[in-house]
Design a protein around this motif. Structure first.
Motif, PDB file in Angstrom:
ATOM      1  N   GLN A  11      19.418  30.724  23.222  1.00 28.38           N
ATOM      2  CA  GLN A  11      20.308  30.580  24.377  1.00 28.38           C
ATOM      3  C   GLN A  11      20.158  29.153  24.904  1.00 28.38           C
ATOM      4  OE1 GLN A  11      19.143  33.296  27.437  1.00 28.38           O
ATOM      5  NE2 GLN A  11      20.839  32.767  28.771  1.00 28.38           N
ATOM      6  N   SER A  13      21.423  26.341  27.946  1.00 26.62           N
ATOM      7  CA  SER A  13      22.096  26.184  29.238  1.00 26.62           C
ATOM      8  C   SER A  13      23.360  25.339  29.062  1.00 26.62           C
ATOM      9  CB  SER A  13      21.160  25.543  30.259  1.00 26.62           C
ATOM     10  OG  SER A  13      20.812  24.226  29.869  1.00 26.62           O
ATOM     11  N   ASP A  15      24.381  22.789  30.586  1.00 20.61           N
ATOM     12  CA  ASP A  15      24.141  21.345  30.637  1.00 20.61           C
ATOM     13  C   ASP A  15      23.249  20.860  29.498  1.00 20.61           C
ATOM     14  OD1 ASP A  15      21.662  22.283  31.408  1.00 20.61           O
ATOM     15  OD2 ASP A  15      21.642  21.238  33.336  1.00 20.61           O
ATOM     16  N   THR A  18      18.150  23.064  28.894  1.00 25.24           N
ATOM     17  CA  THR A  18      17.152  24.111  28.681  1.00 25.24           C
ATOM     18  C   THR A  18      17.569  24.985  27.504  1.00 25.24           C
ATOM     19  OG1 THR A  18      16.706  24.143  31.053  1.00 25.24           O
ATOM     20  CG2 THR A  18      15.859  25.987  29.771  1.00 25.24           C
ATOM     21  N   ARG A  31      10.628  28.493  25.756  1.00 23.40           N
ATOM     22  CA  ARG A  31      11.545  27.791  26.638  1.00 23.40           C
ATOM     23  C   ARG A  31      11.246  26.311  26.504  1.00 23.40           C
ATOM     24  NH1 ARG A  31      10.588  27.172  32.816  1.00 23.40           N
ATOM     25  NH2 ARG A  31       9.089  25.825  31.833  1.00 23.40           N
ATOM     26  N   SER A  33      12.471  22.895  28.324  1.00 27.72           N
ATOM     27  CA  SER A  33      13.204  22.365  29.467  1.00 27.72           C
ATOM     28  C   SER A  33      13.003  20.864  29.555  1.00 27.72           C
ATOM     29  CB  SER A  33      12.694  23.025  30.755  1.00 27.72           C
ATOM     30  OG  SER A  33      13.168  22.335  31.895  1.00 27.72           O
TER      31      SER A  33
END
Length: 89
Positions: A11, A13, A15, A18, A31, A33
Motif C-alpha cells: 500500500q 500513500s 503523496d 509512505t 512501513r 516513511s
C-alpha cells in the motif's frame, strides 16, 4: 481462494511518502516513511507464537540507501518483492 500477489500486499500513500507492507495473515509487517523511518516487523501470527515484534526499526528520516535496505528486508523476512522505483528519496 487464490494467494495474494506481492502487489496486493503493498500500500502506498497518495503523496508517495509512505509505503506499508502487509503479510498474507493480514498483519502489517513493514512501513517505510520518508518522515519517520523504517519499521520491519514479524507477522502477528509469529508474535502470537512468541517472536519479537521488531526485526529492524529506525526512528529518523531515511536516506536513499535506507529504502533499498527496506526492500531487501521485506524480501529476506517475508518473501515480498518491492519495486525499488516505487518511491524516491
Amino acid at each position: 481462494m487464490q494467494p495474494l500477489t506481492d502487489l496486493e500486499l503493498i500500500q502506498v500513500s497518495a503523496d508517495r511518502a509512505t509505503v506499508w507492507v502487509h503479510a498474507p495473515d493480514g498483519s502489517t509487517v513493514g512501513r517505510f516513511s520518508k518522515r519517520f523511518g523504517i519499521d520491519t516487523h514479524t507477522t502477528a501470527s509469529q508474535q502470537i507464537q512468541g517472536a519479537p515484534q521488531c526485526l529492524h526499526c529506525t526512528h529518523s528520516p531515511p536516506k536513499a540507501h535506507d529504502w533499498l535496505k527496506f526492500c531487501d528486508l521485506m524480501q529476506l523476512h517475508h518473501g515480498i518483492t518491492l519495486d525499488r522505483d516505487l518511491i524516491e528519496i
